[in-house]
Design a protein around this motif. Structure first.
Motif, PDB file in Angstrom:
ATOM      1  N   VAL A   1     -15.197   6.577  -0.178  1.00 39.96           N
ATOM      2  CA  VAL A   1     -15.568   5.399   0.078  1.00 39.96           C
ATOM      3  C   VAL A   1     -13.468   5.573   0.659  1.00 39.96           C
ATOM      4  CG1 VAL A   1     -16.471   4.132  -1.055  1.00 39.96           C
ATOM      5  CG2 VAL A   1     -14.504   4.712  -2.103  1.00 39.96           C
ATOM      6  N   THR A   2     -12.843   4.436   0.986  1.00 39.08           N
ATOM      7  CA  THR A   2     -11.863   4.451   1.578  1.00 39.08           C
ATOM      8  C   THR A   2     -10.921   4.097   0.286  1.00 39.08           C
ATOM      9  OG1 THR A   2     -11.745   2.212   2.596  1.00 39.08           O
ATOM     10  CG2 THR A   2     -12.019   3.613   4.051  1.00 39.08           C
ATOM     11  N   SER A   3      -9.751   4.094   0.551  1.00 39.30           N
ATOM     12  CA  SER A   3      -8.445   3.824  -0.400  1.00 39.30           C
ATOM     13  C   SER A   3      -8.215   2.020  -0.489  1.00 39.30           C
ATOM     14  CB  SER A   3      -7.146   4.554  -0.150  1.00 39.30           C
ATOM     15  OG  SER A   3      -6.756   4.124   1.399  1.00 39.30           O
TER      16      SER A   3
ATOM     17  N   THR B   1      -9.537  -3.225  -6.614  1.00 34.35           N
ATOM     18  CA  THR B   1      -9.448  -1.260  -5.954  1.00 34.35           C
ATOM     19  C   THR B   1      -9.692  -0.070  -6.216  1.00 34.35           C
ATOM     20  OG1 THR B   1      -7.761  -3.214  -4.611  1.00 34.35           O
ATOM     21  CG2 THR B   1      -8.196  -0.090  -3.743  1.00 34.35           C
ATOM     22  N   LEU B   2     -10.339   1.193  -5.918  1.00 35.94           N
ATOM     23  CA  LEU B   2     -10.800   1.612  -6.250  1.00 35.94           C
ATOM     24  C   LEU B   2      -9.956   2.735  -5.984  1.00 35.94           C
ATOM     25  CD1 LEU B   2     -15.251   2.144  -5.514  1.00 35.94           C
ATOM     26  CD2 LEU B   2     -14.106   1.021  -7.803  1.00 35.94           C
ATOM     27  N   GLN B   3     -10.007   3.995  -6.821  1.00 35.38           N
ATOM     28  CA  GLN B   3      -8.986   5.098  -7.332  1.00 35.38           C
ATOM     29  C   GLN B   3     -10.131   5.988  -7.515  1.00 35.38           C
ATOM     30  OE1 GLN B   3      -6.338   5.654 -10.083  1.00 35.38           O
ATOM     31  NE2 GLN B   3      -5.100   3.420  -9.479  1.00 35.38           N
ATOM     32  N   GLY B   4      -9.177   7.095  -6.628  1.00 38.31           N
ATOM     33  CA  GLY B   4     -10.541   8.150  -6.633  1.00 38.31           C
ATOM     34  C   GLY B   4     -11.609   8.999  -8.149  1.00 38.31           C
ATOM     35  N   GLU B   5     -12.203   9.786  -8.166  1.00 36.75           N
ATOM     36  CA  GLU B   5     -13.371   9.221  -9.235  1.00 36.75           C
ATOM     37  C   GLU B   5     -13.582   8.705 -10.505  1.00 36.75           C
ATOM     38  OE1 GLU B   5     -13.849  12.736  -9.808  1.00 36.75           O
ATOM     39  OE2 GLU B   5     -13.573  13.470  -7.542  1.00 36.75           O
ATOM     40  N   ASP B   6     -12.993   6.535  -9.745  1.00 37.12           N
ATOM     41  CA  ASP B   6     -13.595   6.227 -10.586  1.00 37.12           C
ATOM     42  C   ASP B   6     -14.706   5.529 -10.082  1.00 37.12           C
ATOM     43  OD1 ASP B   6     -11.386   5.239 -10.945  1.00 37.12           O
ATOM     44  OD2 ASP B   6     -11.014   4.238  -9.835  1.00 37.12           O
ATOM     45  N   VAL B   7     -15.829   5.383 -12.140  1.00 41.43           N
ATOM     46  CA  VAL B   7     -16.850   5.169 -12.088  1.00 41.43           C
ATOM     47  C   VAL B   7     -17.215   3.640 -12.093  1.00 41.43           C
ATOM     48  CG1 VAL B   7     -19.082   5.425 -13.527  1.00 41.43           C
ATOM     49  CG2 VAL B   7     -17.391   7.365 -13.443  1.00 41.43           C
ATOM     50  N   VAL B   8     -18.461   2.703 -11.207  1.00 37.92           N
ATOM     51  CA  VAL B   8     -18.680   1.728 -10.962  1.00 37.92           C
ATOM     52  C   VAL B   8     -19.776   1.983 -12.149  1.00 37.92           C
ATOM     53  CG1 VAL B   8     -19.403  -0.176  -9.820  1.00 37.92           C
ATOM     54  CG2 VAL B   8     -17.943   1.426  -9.131  1.00 37.92           C
TER      55      VAL B   8
ATOM     56  N   TYR C   1       0.588  -1.330   0.425  1.00 35.59           N
ATOM     57  CA  TYR C   1       0.086   0.244  -0.133  1.00 35.59           C
ATOM     58  C   TYR C   1       0.926   1.214   0.152  1.00 35.59           C
ATOM     59  CZ  TYR C   1      -3.636   3.749   1.754  1.00 35.59           C
ATOM     60  OH  TYR C   1      -3.935   4.554   1.990  1.00 35.59           O
ATOM     61  N   LEU C   2       0.738   2.552  -0.965  1.00 32.29           N
ATOM     62  CA  LEU C   2       1.639   3.500  -1.276  1.00 32.29           C
ATOM     63  C   LEU C   2       0.983   4.211  -0.347  1.00 32.29           C
ATOM     64  CD1 LEU C   2       2.217   3.374  -4.695  1.00 32.29           C
ATOM     65  CD2 LEU C   2       3.650   2.520  -2.822  1.00 32.29           C
ATOM     66  N   ILE C   3       1.129   5.291   0.702  1.00 33.20           N
ATOM     67  CA  ILE C   3       0.797   5.987   1.709  1.00 33.20           C
ATOM     68  C   ILE C   3       0.882   7.382   0.730  1.00 33.20           C
ATOM     69  CG2 ILE C   3       1.507   7.796   3.840  1.00 33.20           C
ATOM     70  CD1 ILE C   3       1.368   4.861   3.821  1.00 33.20           C
ATOM     71  N   LYS C   4      -0.134   8.329   0.581  1.00 25.70           N
ATOM     72  CA  LYS C   4      -0.537   9.250   0.646  1.00 25.70           C
ATOM     73  C   LYS C   4      -0.851  10.447   1.348  1.00 25.70           C
ATOM     74  CE  LYS C   4      -0.892   7.071  -5.035  1.00 25.70           C
ATOM     75  NZ  LYS C   4      -2.068   7.116  -5.684  1.00 25.70           N
ATOM     76  N   PRO C   5      -0.729  11.586   0.993  1.00 18.72           N
ATOM     77  CA  PRO C   5      -1.912  12.553   1.794  1.00 18.72           C
ATOM     78  C   PRO C   5      -3.241  12.104   2.018  1.00 18.72           C
ATOM     79  CG  PRO C   5      -0.880  13.610  -0.904  1.00 18.72           C
ATOM     80  CD  PRO C   5      -0.581  12.364  -0.763  1.00 18.72           C
ATOM     81  N   GLY C   6      -3.752  12.250   3.658  1.00 20.14           N
ATOM     82  CA  GLY C   6      -4.766  11.945   3.980  1.00 20.14           C
ATOM     83  C   GLY C   6      -5.064  11.073   4.848  1.00 20.14           C
ATOM     84  N   ASP C   7      -3.542   9.953   4.833  1.00 19.08           N
ATOM     85  CA  ASP C   7      -3.630   8.915   5.448  1.00 19.08           C
ATOM     86  C   ASP C   7      -3.448   9.483   6.826  1.00 19.08           C
ATOM     87  OD1 ASP C   7      -3.980   6.524   3.801  1.00 19.08           O
ATOM     88  OD2 ASP C   7      -2.277   6.303   2.556  1.00 19.08           O
ATOM     89  N   GLU C   8      -3.632   8.524   7.625  1.00 16.51           N
ATOM     90  CA  GLU C   8      -3.401   8.952   9.180  1.00 16.51           C
ATOM     91  C   GLU C   8      -2.169   7.580   9.761  1.00 16.51           C
ATOM     92  OE1 GLU C   8      -5.495  10.793  12.707  1.00 16.51           O
ATOM     93  OE2 GLU C   8      -5.935   9.089  12.438  1.00 16.51           O
ATOM     94  N   LEU C   9      -1.156   8.271  10.350  1.00 14.29           N
ATOM     95  CA  LEU C   9      -0.417   7.124  10.310  1.00 14.29           C
ATOM     96  C   LEU C   9      -0.381   7.167  12.659  1.00 14.29           C
ATOM     97  CD1 LEU C   9       2.783   7.529   8.629  1.00 14.29           C
ATOM     98  CD2 LEU C   9       0.849   6.138   8.310  1.00 14.29           C
TER      99      LEU C   9
ATOM    100  N   ARG D   1      -7.152   7.014   3.658  1.00 14.52           N
ATOM    101  CA  ARG D   1      -7.268   7.973   3.000  1.00 14.52           C
ATOM    102  C   ARG D   1      -8.513   8.238   2.460  1.00 14.52           C
ATOM    103  NH1 ARG D   1      -3.111   6.468   0.410  1.00 14.52           N
ATOM    104  NH2 ARG D   1      -3.758   6.068  -1.819  1.00 14.52           N
ATOM    105  N   SER D   2      -9.945   9.076   2.470  1.00 13.93           N
ATOM    106  CA  SER D   2     -10.635   8.679   1.286  1.00 13.93           C
ATOM    107  C   SER D   2     -10.734   9.709   0.705  1.00 13.93           C
ATOM    108  CB  SER D   2     -12.643   9.300   2.890  1.00 13.93           C
ATOM    109  OG  SER D   2     -12.089  10.829   2.778  1.00 13.93           O
ATOM    110  N   GLN D   3     -11.680   9.100  -0.141  1.00 14.32           N
ATOM    111  CA  GLN D   3     -12.225   9.637  -1.859  1.00 14.32           C
ATOM    112  C   GLN D   3     -13.741   9.401  -2.167  1.00 14.32           C
ATOM    113  OE1 GLN D   3      -9.331   6.702  -3.434  1.00 14.32           O
ATOM    114  NE2 GLN D   3     -10.166   4.728  -3.569  1.00 14.32           N
ATOM    115  N   ARG D   4     -13.713   9.690  -3.022  1.00 15.55           N
ATOM    116  CA  ARG D   4     -14.488  10.544  -3.798  1.00 15.55           C
ATOM    117  C   ARG D   4     -15.231   9.204  -5.505  1.00 15.55           C
ATOM    118  NH1 ARG D   4     -16.490  15.959  -6.116  1.00 15.55           N
ATOM    119  NH2 ARG D   4     -15.040  15.483  -7.718  1.00 15.55           N
ATOM    120  N   ILE D   5     -15.798   8.286  -5.180  1.00 15.67           N
ATOM    121  CA  ILE D   5     -16.269   7.853  -6.614  1.00 15.67           C
ATOM    122  C   ILE D   5     -18.221   7.980  -7.082  1.00 15.67           C
ATOM    123  CG2 ILE D   5     -14.437   5.887  -6.385  1.00 15.67           C
ATOM    124  CD1 ILE D   5     -17.935   4.293  -4.965  1.00 15.67           C
TER     125      ILE D   5
END
Length: 335
Positions: free
Chosen positions: A231-233, A284-291, A140-148, A213-217
């Protein structure tokens, strides 16, 4: 007898004496209060509040205690008196059966309930259902919005919850900003000490994730509740579909597309999960994905001496033997 003039003089003298007595009593009370307050004032000035010096604590030989940056004092949650029970939220409504399901049910009778195959997978959850914390994979790659959560011990003693800012950094006391964006989760215990060695010495570190981190889908097409979801990352296509209520009676269980940047990157067939437990296509979803859920394909109803009577959706090229295999084959009493 006493004349009027003498009585007036006597009253004036009595009043003057009473006023003088009252003044003396008030003065005595004020002196007593001042005398009672004096020891308290002396005690306050004689015992000042001690101030702990971090430098002095460090020089004593003990571990350095790092303080959580910007952490307010915990405030207990207020609760209404006598309110010790949690209000139970009602379950969302199950999707209505299609006309074909109702038709097959009439043919089968009321003894055996006929449902669309896979409908139980999309069982709605209550609105207040607790989310299960997902297991964070090593890559898992750490990105802005994650909490450690960083736990130091040795020459440093601290438990720090740090949020990765928009620049991809976390700020560690006595060290400063440390870049962690793009680092694999499994590499954090070795990457952070290398970058924090100039501010801290002889310590050990444990790293864990406290919040993803959360993201919008977007979930579109023939679903019960199309729209935008947060949803979560680590959320997958199937989880987003479940959150949206699953396909409707007119929606497909076998043609669910994942679209990213206007391109179709994967197609999920829920029958792979239901029949074989294969989640390889559950990306696994990414931000702005469409299902996107497409319309339902051809359907066939299997009733009688089969192990799982139901309504099945089939694809082009599949035969009756394939559908019988989906139903678990014929039962032991089949002719």
């Amino acid at each position: 007898g006493i004349e009027l003039g003498d009585a007036t003089d006597f009253a004036r003298v009595s009043l003057d004496r009473m006023l003088s007595l009252n003044s003396a009593l008030v003065a005595a009370v004020v002196v007593a209060l001042a005398w009672a307050a004096a020891p308290a004032a002396v005690a306050q000035t004689a015992a000042p509040v001690p101030v702990v010096d971090p430098a002095a604590a460090t020089s004593s030989g003990g571990p350095i205690r790092l303080r959580q940056p910007g952490s307010p004092a915990p405030v207990p949650a207020a609760s209404a008196p006598g309110d010790s029970t949690k209000v139970q939220q009602p379950l969302p409504e199950k999707p209505r059966p299609s006309e074909f399901e109702i038709f097959v049910q009439r043919l089968a009778g009321d003894a055996v309930p006929i449902r669309r195959f896979g409908a139980d997978l999309m069982t709605p959850l209550p609105a207040d259902a607790a989310e299960v914390a997902p297991l964070v994979p090593p890559d898992y790659l750490i990105k802005p919005g994650d909490e450690l959560l960083l736990t130091f011990w040795g020459s440093v003693d601290a438990d720090l919850r740090l949020l990765v800012d928009r620049g991809g950094r976390v700020t560690i006391p006595r060290v400063g900003p440390v870049l962690v964006a793009g680092v694999r989760y499994a590499d954090l215990p070795s990457a952070i000490p290398q970058r924090a060695a100039h501010g801290l010495r002889t310590f050990q570190l444990s790293v864990s994730m406290t919040q993803l981190r959360s993201q919008r889908i977007y979930v579109t097409g023939f679903v019960a509740r199309p729209g935008t979801y947060t949803v979560t990352s680590l959320a997958t296509v199937a989880q987003a579909l479940l959150q949206a209520g699953g396909p409707t009676a007119a929606g497909s269980f076998r043609n669910i597309e994942l679209r990213r940047n206007k391109e179709r990157v994967a197609t999920l067939d829920l029958y792979d999960i239901l029949l074989r437990g294969d989640r390889a296509a559950d990306r696994t979803l990414q931000g702005e994905d469409v299902v996107h859920v497409g319309p339902v394909g051809p359907q066939v109803g299997l009733i009688g001496s089969v192990n799982q009577p139901a309504v099945f959706e089939f694809k082009d090229g599949e035969t009756l033997n394939d559908v019988l295999a989906m139903a678990g084959g014929v039962s032991a009493v089949a002719d």
